[in-house]
Design a protein around this motif. Sequence first.
Motif, PDB file in Angstrom:
ATOM      1  N   ALA A 175       9.941  -8.750 -44.756  1.00 31.99           N
ATOM      2  CA  ALA A 175       9.136  -8.636 -43.540  1.00 31.99           C
ATOM      3  C   ALA A 175       9.850  -7.804 -42.483  1.00 31.99           C
ATOM      4  N   GLN A 176      11.150  -8.025 -42.326  1.00 30.77           N
ATOM      5  CA  GLN A 176      11.934  -7.280 -41.346  1.00 30.77           C
ATOM      6  C   GLN A 176      11.991  -5.793 -41.691  1.00 30.77           C
ATOM      7  N   ALA A 177      11.921  -5.493 -42.997  1.00 27.39           N
ATOM      8  CA  ALA A 177      11.976  -4.097 -43.436  1.00 27.39           C
ATOM      9  C   ALA A 177      10.639  -3.385 -43.283  1.00 27.39           C
ATOM     10  N   GLY A 178       9.595  -4.122 -42.902  1.00 28.28           N
ATOM     11  CA  GLY A 178       8.303  -3.491 -42.668  1.00 28.28           C
ATOM     12  C   GLY A 178       7.292  -3.648 -43.784  1.00 28.28           C
ATOM     13  N   ALA A 179       7.424  -4.701 -44.594  1.00 25.35           N
ATOM     14  CA  ALA A 179       6.433  -4.949 -45.641  1.00 25.35           C
ATOM     15  C   ALA A 179       5.048  -5.126 -45.027  1.00 25.35           C
ATOM     16  N   HIS A 180       4.038  -4.650 -45.735  1.00 21.90           N
ATOM     17  CA  HIS A 180       2.653  -4.792 -45.266  1.00 21.90           C
ATOM     18  C   HIS A 180       2.221  -6.251 -45.282  1.00 21.90           C
ATOM     19  N   SER A 181       2.609  -6.981 -46.327  1.00 21.82           N
ATOM     20  CA  SER A 181       2.316  -8.410 -46.423  1.00 21.82           C
ATOM     21  C   SER A 181       3.392  -9.062 -47.289  1.00 21.82           C
ATOM     22  N   VAL A 182       3.683 -10.326 -46.984  1.00 21.05           N
ATOM     23  CA  VAL A 182       4.709 -11.064 -47.725  1.00 21.05           C
ATOM     24  C   VAL A 182       4.169 -12.439 -48.080  1.00 21.05           C
ATOM     25  N   THR A 183       4.267 -12.778 -49.360  1.00 14.73           N
ATOM     26  CA  THR A 183       3.878 -14.104 -49.844  1.00 14.73           C
ATOM     27  C   THR A 183       5.119 -14.784 -50.417  1.00 14.73           C
ATOM     28  N   ALA A 184       5.404 -15.985 -49.941  1.00 17.10           N
ATOM     29  CA  ALA A 184       6.573 -16.740 -50.396  1.00 17.10           C
ATOM     30  C   ALA A 184       6.097 -17.941 -51.202  1.00 17.10           C
ATOM     31  N   VAL A 185       6.595 -18.060 -52.435  1.00 12.92           N
ATOM     32  CA  VAL A 185       6.152 -19.103 -53.363  1.00 12.92           C
ATOM     33  C   VAL A 185       7.319 -20.019 -53.723  1.00 12.92           C
ATOM     34  N   ASP A 186       7.034 -21.306 -53.793  1.00 12.83           N
ATOM     35  CA  ASP A 186       8.023 -22.281 -54.262  1.00 12.83           C
ATOM     36  C   ASP A 186       7.259 -23.535 -54.687  1.00 12.83           C
ATOM     37  N   VAL A 187       7.900 -24.338 -55.553  1.00 11.70           N
ATOM     38  CA  VAL A 187       7.301 -25.627 -55.917  1.00 11.70           C
ATOM     39  C   VAL A 187       7.684 -26.703 -54.917  1.00 11.70           C
ATOM     40  N   SER A 188       8.679 -26.430 -54.089  1.00 14.06           N
ATOM     41  CA  SER A 188       9.190 -27.416 -53.142  1.00 14.06           C
ATOM     42  C   SER A 188       8.481 -27.297 -51.799  1.00 14.06           C
ATOM     43  N   ARG A 189       7.893 -28.395 -51.360  1.00 12.01           N
ATOM     44  CA  ARG A 189       7.258 -28.396 -50.036  1.00 12.01           C
ATOM     45  C   ARG A 189       8.301 -28.170 -48.946  1.00 12.01           C
ATOM     46  N   ARG A 190       9.489 -28.743 -49.123  1.00 22.16           N
ATOM     47  CA  ARG A 190      10.549 -28.561 -48.131  1.00 22.16           C
ATOM     48  C   ARG A 190      10.934 -27.091 -48.011  1.00 22.16           C
ATOM     49  N   ALA A 191      10.997 -26.407 -49.141  1.00 21.52           N
ATOM     50  CA  ALA A 191      11.332 -24.987 -49.108  1.00 21.52           C
ATOM     51  C   ALA A 191      10.272 -24.202 -48.348  1.00 21.52           C
ATOM     52  N   LEU A 192       9.011 -24.502 -48.584  1.00 12.33           N
ATOM     53  CA  LEU A 192       7.941 -23.755 -47.927  1.00 12.33           C
ATOM     54  C   LEU A 192       7.919 -24.005 -46.427  1.00 12.33           C
ATOM     55  N   VAL A 193       8.152 -25.246 -46.023  1.00 12.62           N
ATOM     56  CA  VAL A 193       8.246 -25.539 -44.585  1.00 12.62           C
ATOM     57  C   VAL A 193       9.412 -24.769 -43.978  1.00 12.62           C
ATOM     58  N   THR A 194      10.535 -24.740 -44.695  1.00 15.63           N
ATOM     59  CA  THR A 194      11.716 -24.024 -44.222  1.00 15.63           C
ATOM     60  C   THR A 194      11.435 -22.529 -44.095  1.00 15.63           C
ATOM     61  N   ALA A 195      10.848 -21.938 -45.134  1.00 11.14           N
ATOM     62  CA  ALA A 195      10.566 -20.501 -45.120  1.00 11.14           C
ATOM     63  C   ALA A 195       9.593 -20.142 -44.007  1.00 11.14           C
ATOM     64  N   TRP A 196       8.518 -20.912 -43.862  1.00  9.52           N
ATOM     65  CA  TRP A 196       7.521 -20.633 -42.827  1.00  9.52           C
ATOM     66  C   TRP A 196       8.140 -20.736 -41.444  1.00  9.52           C
ATOM     67  N   THR A 197       8.965 -21.761 -41.230  1.00 11.73           N
ATOM     68  CA  THR A 197       9.594 -21.959 -39.920  1.00 11.73           C
ATOM     69  C   THR A 197      10.582 -20.844 -39.602  1.00 11.73           C
ATOM     70  N   ASN A 198      11.381 -20.458 -40.584  1.00  7.69           N
ATOM     71  CA  ASN A 198      12.329 -19.364 -40.363  1.00  7.69           C
ATOM     72  C   ASN A 198      11.616 -18.070 -39.998  1.00  7.69           C
ATOM     73  N   ALA A 199      10.490 -17.816 -40.651  1.00 10.20           N
ATOM     74  CA  ALA A 199       9.717 -16.613 -40.322  1.00 10.20           C
ATOM     75  C   ALA A 199       9.123 -16.711 -38.913  1.00 10.20           C
ATOM     76  N   ARG A 200       8.563 -17.860 -38.603  1.00  9.20           N
ATOM     77  CA  ARG A 200       7.939 -18.057 -37.289  1.00  9.20           C
ATOM     78  C   ARG A 200       8.958 -17.903 -36.160  1.00  9.20           C
ATOM     79  N   LEU A 201      10.155 -18.448 -36.356  1.00  8.15           N
ATOM     80  CA  LEU A 201      11.200 -18.363 -35.334  1.00  8.15           C
ATOM     81  C   LEU A 201      11.621 -16.930 -35.064  1.00  8.15           C
ATOM     82  N   ARG A 202      11.423 -16.053 -36.052  1.00  2.00           N
ATOM     83  CA  ARG A 202      11.809 -14.646 -35.912  1.00  2.00           C
ATOM     84  C   ARG A 202      10.625 -13.738 -35.632  1.00  2.00           C
TER      85      ARG A 202
END
Length: 215
Positions: free
Chosen positions: A48-75
């Motif tokens: 995303a920082q490099a300028g991707a048009h769209s980014v989809t993050a996949v994981d089986v772990s709900r904790r991972a997805l909450v973490t990834a979404w929050t890290n993106a939102r904070l930035r």
Amino acid sequence: MLLRIPGVYPPQEDTWLLADVLDRHGLAPGRSVLDLCTGTGVLALRAAQAGAHSVTAVDVSRRALVTAWTNARLRGHHIRVQRSDLVAGVRGERFDLVVSNPPYVPAADDELPDTGIARAWDAGKDGRALLDRICVGAPEVLGERGTLLLAQSALSGVEKTQTMLEEQGLSVDVVARTEIPFGPVLAARRALFESRGLIAPGQRTEELVVIRAVR
């Protein structure tokens, strides 16, 4: 600094090796990116920082997805998070770039953990429980001239990964390598690896690689 909920795999040498390849080869700008086994979301964020048009993050772990979404939102970045068993939840979509740093550590048996932090590294007796599935599944969601970047250890069979991807009609090469000391998990399994012939007696390092496969 990245937010990391307990139980989510922290970025380590394999993550940074793959992130460096992503940056050096300039594969993300303007492209649709899929990050399989996202963990903290660091690779999705890098895209995303490099300028991707769209980014989809996949994981089986709900904790991972909450973490990834929050890290993106904070930035200030938007990424789509998808709870999915690898590509199962995005079949029918096509991506210009797929990146993945999946579990690949050989374990005592083939029973995969379904909870706990060990789910982030245990990958069956040969370390290929997810690698084999990615080699078959990732090409299904690659667009025309799409690229897969895949990190793994030499302990889990680099040549097999290359062969499987070539069988899917992709052009394959190793674009990065590094040798690192065993971390706590591998150090605790050194005797197991020696008994299976995966390492030489007394070996205390592993080679990490990034494989690039292009349609």
